[in-house]
Design a protein around this motif. Structure first.
Motif, PDB file in Angstrom:
ATOM      1  N   LEU A   1       5.549  15.308   0.094  1.00 33.66           N
ATOM      2  CA  LEU A   1       5.535  14.088  -0.721  1.00 33.66           C
ATOM      3  C   LEU A   1       5.409  14.405  -2.208  1.00 33.66           C
ATOM      4  CD1 LEU A   1       3.212  11.762   1.417  1.00 33.66           C
ATOM      5  CD2 LEU A   1       5.704  11.932   1.443  1.00 33.66           C
TER       6      LEU A   1
ATOM      7  N   PHE B   1       6.223  11.530  16.849  1.00 32.39           N
ATOM      8  CA  PHE B   1       7.249  12.166  16.022  1.00 32.39           C
ATOM      9  C   PHE B   1       7.473  13.623  16.483  1.00 32.39           C
ATOM     10  CE2 PHE B   1       8.223  13.692  11.464  1.00 32.39           C
ATOM     11  CZ  PHE B   1       9.496  13.137  11.451  1.00 32.39           C
TER      12      PHE B   1
ATOM     13  N   ARG C   1       1.124   7.600  16.609  1.00 36.48           N
ATOM     14  CA  ARG C   1       2.441   7.405  15.995  1.00 36.48           C
ATOM     15  C   ARG C   1       2.963   8.730  15.425  1.00 36.48           C
ATOM     16  NH1 ARG C   1       2.267   3.335  11.182  1.00 36.48           N
ATOM     17  NH2 ARG C   1       1.090   5.071  10.316  1.00 36.48           N
ATOM     18  N   THR C   2       2.064   9.476  14.783  1.00 41.71           N
ATOM     19  CA  THR C   2       2.498  10.759  14.215  1.00 41.71           C
ATOM     20  C   THR C   2       2.819  11.756  15.334  1.00 41.71           C
ATOM     21  OG1 THR C   2       1.092  10.308  12.326  1.00 41.71           O
ATOM     22  CG2 THR C   2       1.854  12.562  12.564  1.00 41.71           C
TER      23      THR C   2
ATOM     24  N   ARG D   1       0.834  -1.214   0.000  1.00 43.27           N
ATOM     25  CA  ARG D   1       0.000   0.000   0.000  1.00 43.27           C
ATOM     26  C   ARG D   1       0.863   1.258   0.000  1.00 43.27           C
ATOM     27  NH1 ARG D   1      -3.067  -2.484   4.101  1.00 43.27           N
ATOM     28  NH2 ARG D   1      -2.213  -1.031   5.595  1.00 43.27           N
TER      29      ARG D   1
ATOM     30  N   ARG E   1       8.051   7.814   4.257  1.00 42.30           N
ATOM     31  CA  ARG E   1       8.594   9.043   3.644  1.00 42.30           C
ATOM     32  C   ARG E   1       8.319  10.246   4.533  1.00 42.30           C
ATOM     33  NH1 ARG E   1       6.211   6.749  -1.287  1.00 42.30           N
ATOM     34  NH2 ARG E   1       7.913   5.620  -2.297  1.00 42.30           N
TER      35      ARG E   1
ATOM     36  N   MET F   1       2.330  13.563   9.386  1.00 43.27           N
ATOM     37  CA  MET F   1       1.180  13.309   8.508  1.00 43.27           C
ATOM     38  C   MET F   1       0.335  12.115   8.981  1.00 43.27           C
ATOM     39  SD  MET F   1       3.207  13.758   4.907  1.00 43.27           S
ATOM     40  CE  MET F   1       1.819  14.052   3.810  1.00 43.27           C
TER      41      MET F   1
ATOM     42  N   PHE G   1       8.248  10.329   7.632  1.00 44.13           N
ATOM     43  CA  PHE G   1       9.196  10.309   8.749  1.00 44.13           C
ATOM     44  C   PHE G   1      10.636  10.495   8.252  1.00 44.13           C
ATOM     45  CE2 PHE G   1       5.968   7.503  11.111  1.00 44.13           C
ATOM     46  CZ  PHE G   1       5.428   8.598  11.754  1.00 44.13           C
TER      47      PHE G   1
ATOM     48  N   PHE H   1       7.704   3.569  16.349  1.00 41.36           N
ATOM     49  CA  PHE H   1       8.437   3.552  15.072  1.00 41.36           C
ATOM     50  C   PHE H   1       9.224   4.841  14.763  1.00 41.36           C
ATOM     51  CE2 PHE H   1       8.754   4.023  10.466  1.00 41.36           C
ATOM     52  CZ  PHE H   1       9.453   2.874  10.138  1.00 41.36           C
ATOM     53  N   PRO H   2       8.585   6.026  14.779  1.00 46.49           N
ATOM     54  CA  PRO H   2       9.351   7.230  14.417  1.00 46.49           C
ATOM     55  C   PRO H   2      10.490   7.516  15.390  1.00 46.49           C
ATOM     56  CG  PRO H   2       7.179   7.830  15.231  1.00 46.49           C
ATOM     57  CD  PRO H   2       7.175   6.350  15.079  1.00 46.49           C
TER      58      PRO H   2
ATOM     59  N   SER I   1       0.130   4.059   1.093  1.00 45.74           N
ATOM     60  CA  SER I   1       0.030   4.813   2.359  1.00 45.74           C
ATOM     61  C   SER I   1       1.116   4.367   3.345  1.00 45.74           C
ATOM     62  CB  SER I   1      -1.361   4.641   2.978  1.00 45.74           C
ATOM     63  OG  SER I   1      -1.628   3.290   3.228  1.00 45.74           O
ATOM     64  N   LEU I   2       1.468   3.070   3.335  1.00 43.60           N
ATOM     65  CA  LEU I   2       2.515   2.591   4.253  1.00 43.60           C
ATOM     66  C   LEU I   2       3.858   3.220   3.885  1.00 43.60           C
ATOM     67  CD1 LEU I   2       1.766  -1.230   4.661  1.00 43.60           C
ATOM     68  CD2 LEU I   2       1.065   0.644   6.112  1.00 43.60           C
TER      69      LEU I   2
ATOM     70  N   SER J   1      -2.978   2.948   7.597  1.00 45.64           N
ATOM     71  CA  SER J   1      -1.530   3.107   7.482  1.00 45.64           C
ATOM     72  C   SER J   1      -0.755   2.568   8.685  1.00 45.64           C
ATOM     73  CB  SER J   1      -1.183   4.579   7.263  1.00 45.64           C
ATOM     74  OG  SER J   1      -1.449   5.310   8.430  1.00 45.64           O
TER      75      SER J   1
ATOM     76  N   PRO K   1       9.933  15.805   2.574  1.00 46.74           N
ATOM     77  CA  PRO K   1       9.448  15.587   3.941  1.00 46.74           C
ATOM     78  C   PRO K   1      10.272  16.371   4.966  1.00 46.74           C
ATOM     79  CG  PRO K   1       9.582  13.521   2.766  1.00 46.74           C
ATOM     80  CD  PRO K   1      10.214  14.551   1.884  1.00 46.74           C
ATOM     81  N   HIS K   2       9.611  16.847   5.991  1.00 46.64           N
ATOM     82  CA  HIS K   2      10.248  17.743   6.962  1.00 46.64           C
ATOM     83  C   HIS K   2       9.903  17.270   8.371  1.00 46.64           C
ATOM     84  CE1 HIS K   2      11.256  21.531   8.937  1.00 46.64           C
ATOM     85  NE2 HIS K   2      11.895  21.861   7.829  1.00 46.64           N
ATOM     86  N   LYS K   3      10.871  17.326   9.271  1.00 46.71           N
ATOM     87  CA  LYS K   3      10.643  16.818  10.634  1.00 46.71           C
ATOM     88  C   LYS K   3       9.570  17.621  11.388  1.00 46.71           C
ATOM     89  CE  LYS K   3      14.561  19.373  12.599  1.00 46.71           C
ATOM     90  NZ  LYS K   3      13.751  20.564  12.884  1.00 46.71           N
TER      91      LYS K   3
ATOM     92  N   PHE L   1      -2.695   9.747   7.402  1.00 46.06           N
ATOM     93  CA  PHE L   1      -3.259   9.492   6.078  1.00 46.06           C
ATOM     94  C   PHE L   1      -4.695   8.988   6.152  1.00 46.06           C
ATOM     95  CE2 PHE L   1       1.283   9.318   5.843  1.00 46.06           C
ATOM     96  CZ  PHE L   1       1.577   9.984   4.664  1.00 46.06           C
TER      97      PHE L   1
ATOM     98  N   GLU M   1      12.131   5.148  17.011  1.00 43.20           N
ATOM     99  CA  GLU M   1      13.130   4.106  16.721  1.00 43.20           C
ATOM    100  C   GLU M   1      14.029   4.532  15.552  1.00 43.20           C
ATOM    101  OE1 GLU M   1      11.280   0.164  16.371  1.00 43.20           O
ATOM    102  OE2 GLU M   1      12.540  -0.133  14.617  1.00 43.20           O
ATOM    103  N   VAL M   2      13.396   5.032  14.480  1.00 45.58           N
ATOM    104  CA  VAL M   2      14.206   5.403  13.310  1.00 45.58           C
ATOM    105  C   VAL M   2      15.005   6.682  13.551  1.00 45.58           C
ATOM    106  CG1 VAL M   2      12.823   4.202  11.590  1.00 45.58           C
ATOM    107  CG2 VAL M   2      12.248   6.553  12.159  1.00 45.58           C
TER     108      VAL M   2
END
Lengths: 255, 283
Positions: free
Chosen positions: B73, B168, B164-165, A153, A161, B97, A163, B116-117, A155-156, B103, B91-93, B99, B119-120
């Motif tokens: 994007l 970030f 999750r967003t 997908r 992107r 976003m 992030f 996740f954010p 969206s994933l 997602s 993309p900017h910190k 969706f 972690e990365v």
């Protein structure tokens, strides 16, 4: 909700075993009543009784190791090379457009008929069997890897992107895990092709493992023994599929 | 309620204000086999720090194009999109976003999704899990940390995506119809969550939507877009009291705002519908 989700349901396994026993009983009854000839299908009870004899007299352990080793070798090659080529093909549109139809055609080719060529190249040994098994399963492995990566997908990927992930992280942290279910469908499919060819070639060239055992027992008109050997072939397949399923669950928990 | 009809603004005159996000003369054109298509035409909007702004318009008006450009994007636009004075180019910190489409990562548990954010971006393990737990609490999913998305409802999954967003820690939360796939009641209740979070964090938020009630329920300001090409039709300040909950939908002021917006949107939506019918006939 929690408990119903997490509790292990033993009913499917129970139903599967019950069905198997029922089929055995049915075949036993059909043979004993003369509907089926005992010269075509041996009595299931005689197959069960032949298991200890075949295990003791036919070096089952060594044969299982040999066939299992060949299947393992072919599987590792399939996963590593097939997934790798699939990723390369996915990333190069030009190469994909140029070769996809050929690969699909290659998947349908009866490769086992080319076994004399493999004997000439690799000799009459396990490597020939591994290579034939590997090549027989390669096309579906590549095609399913390409498909899996293509249907992720958007969206994933956009989450990654957004992030600001590097291309490397985007691929290994999102794109690849998202494609894992389809890639594992490819692994299962290619494993079916590979195992058929491995057992078939062992039978054809009368070499080594369980395929050779089936050949030998059939030549001796030992029908119960032949069916026991076929049972061991099924056992090897089942073991491989269980391992693949566990591997998938480990790589991609959550369904 | 103020006379909303008098609130039409020339937003380009707001240029001197201290905007968290500023869109100035945004023009986006796509090349198609039938020739160039202008998706967004000279649009200008300013979003002040800590405010909730909705961009509303009929289907096909270029809302999602604006979302993708602001989120970095989509590139190749003309005009300026600046976040705290920095022009957006990728993309900017500072932009987080959410969706419209599902997602959440199905192979990660709720907490691992939220982590996740962090972690990365290399946040130490213990710290990232602590922070993730606080955002999970904020979206009301405490107790579901170890569940996988497949075990949650659609609304809960969208809350995971929002948490999750938020983890970030973006300066601007950008959401593209995050509740579009949900039923009206769930949508209203999730709106309460969004309002609570926005009020708690004073998070600058931009919501892209075609849902008028959702926009009025949540926003301080609503930007109405025209149907293709997407132009700014009107900017409307929503003067409903805060802190706000979904109970506001029963107030006469709420109804008046909805009616006012629909008056503007009806014409645009009709154009969109006629255009779709004409295209169906010719194809």
């Amino acid at each position: 909700m929690t408990t119903s989700f997490r509790r292990r349901d033993y009913r499917p396994a129970a139903l599967a075993w019950a069905s198997l026993i029922l089929v055995f009983c049915l075949v036993e009854a059909l043979i004993r009543t003369g509907v089926l000839s005992v010269y075509v299908v041996p009595l299931p009870s005689s197959i069960v009784a032949a298991i200890p004899r075949v295990v003791a007299e036919e070096s089952i352990g060594r044969r299982l190791l040999l066939t299992g080793g060949e299947a393992l070798g072919a599987s590792v090659l399939l996963i590593v090379v097939g997934t790798g080529l699939g990723i390369l093909l996915y990333r190069s549109r030009l190469v994909r457009a140029a070769t996809e139809n050929w690969i699909a055609a290659f998947a349908a080719a009866p490769l086992i008929l080319a076994y004399p060529l493999f004997l000439v190249i690799f000799g009459r040994n396990a490597l020939t069997i591994v290579m034939l098994g590997f090549l027989a399963g390669l096309a579906p492995m590549i095609l399913k890897t390409v498909e899996g990566l293509s249907i992720v997908r958007r969206s994933l990927l956009n989450v990654g992107r957004s992030f600001n992930l590097s291309e490397w992280d985007l691929f290994w942290k999102i794109h690849f895990p998202a494609a894992v279910p389809t890639i594992f469908t490819g692994i299962r499919l290619s494993l079916i092709f590979a195992l058929i060819n491995i057992f078939g070639l062992e039978f054809l060239i009368n070499f080594g493992g369980l395929g050779q055992l089936i050949n030998e027992l059939a030549e001796r008109y030992d029908l119960p023994g032949t069916y026991v050997a076929i049972g061991f072939v099924i056992l090897v397949s089942v073991c491989f599929f269980i391992v693949i399923e566990r591997l998938e669950r480990w790589l991609r928990p959550g369904g | 309620m103020r006379q909303v009809g008098a609130q039409l603004r020339d937003v380009t005159r707001q240029g001197t204000a201290n905007f968290a996000l500023e869109i100035k003369d945004l023009l986006m054109q796509f090349e198609t086999p039938q020739g160039p298509v202008v998706a967004v035409d000279r649009m200008s909007v300013g979003v002040e720090q800590g405010r909730f702004v909705s961009i509303i318009g009929p289907s096909g008006c270029g809302k999602s194009t604006v979302f993708n450009i602001v989120g970095g994007l989509l590139r190749g636009y003309q005009g300026d999109v600046t976040v705290a004075g920095t022009r957006m180019d990728g993309p900017h910190k500072d932009i987080g976003m959410v969706f419209q489409e599902e997602s959440t990562f199905p192979w990660r548990t709720v907490i691992d999704n939220v982590v996740f954010p962090l972690e990365v971006s290399g946040v130490p393990r213990a710290e990232r899990y602590d922070r993730a737990r606080s955002f999970i609490r904020m979206v009301g999913l405490e107790g579901f940390e170890q569940r996988f998305p497949a075990e949650l409802s659609g609304g809960m999954r969208q809350r995971v995506a929002i948490a999750r967003t938020l983890a970030f820690e973006p300066k601007i939360l950008l959401m593209d119809e995050p509740f579009a796939a949900l039923d009206e009641q769930t949508r209203l209740l999730l709106g309460d969550h969004i309002l609570k979070i926005q009020q708690e964090l004073r998070q600058t938020t931009v919501l892209i939507t075609h849902n008028i009630t959702e926009a009025v329920q949540l926003s301080d300001k609503i930007v109405i877009m025209t149907y293709r090409p997407g132009r700014l039709k009107r900017v409307l300040d929503i003067d409903l009291p805060r802190p706000r909950t979904s109970e506001v939908v029963g107030s006469p002021e709420f109804g008046a705002y909805v009616a006012e917006i629909w008056k503007d949107l009806r014409e645009e939506a009709s154009r969109g519908m006629q255009d779709a019918e004409a295209r169906s006939r010719s194809s």
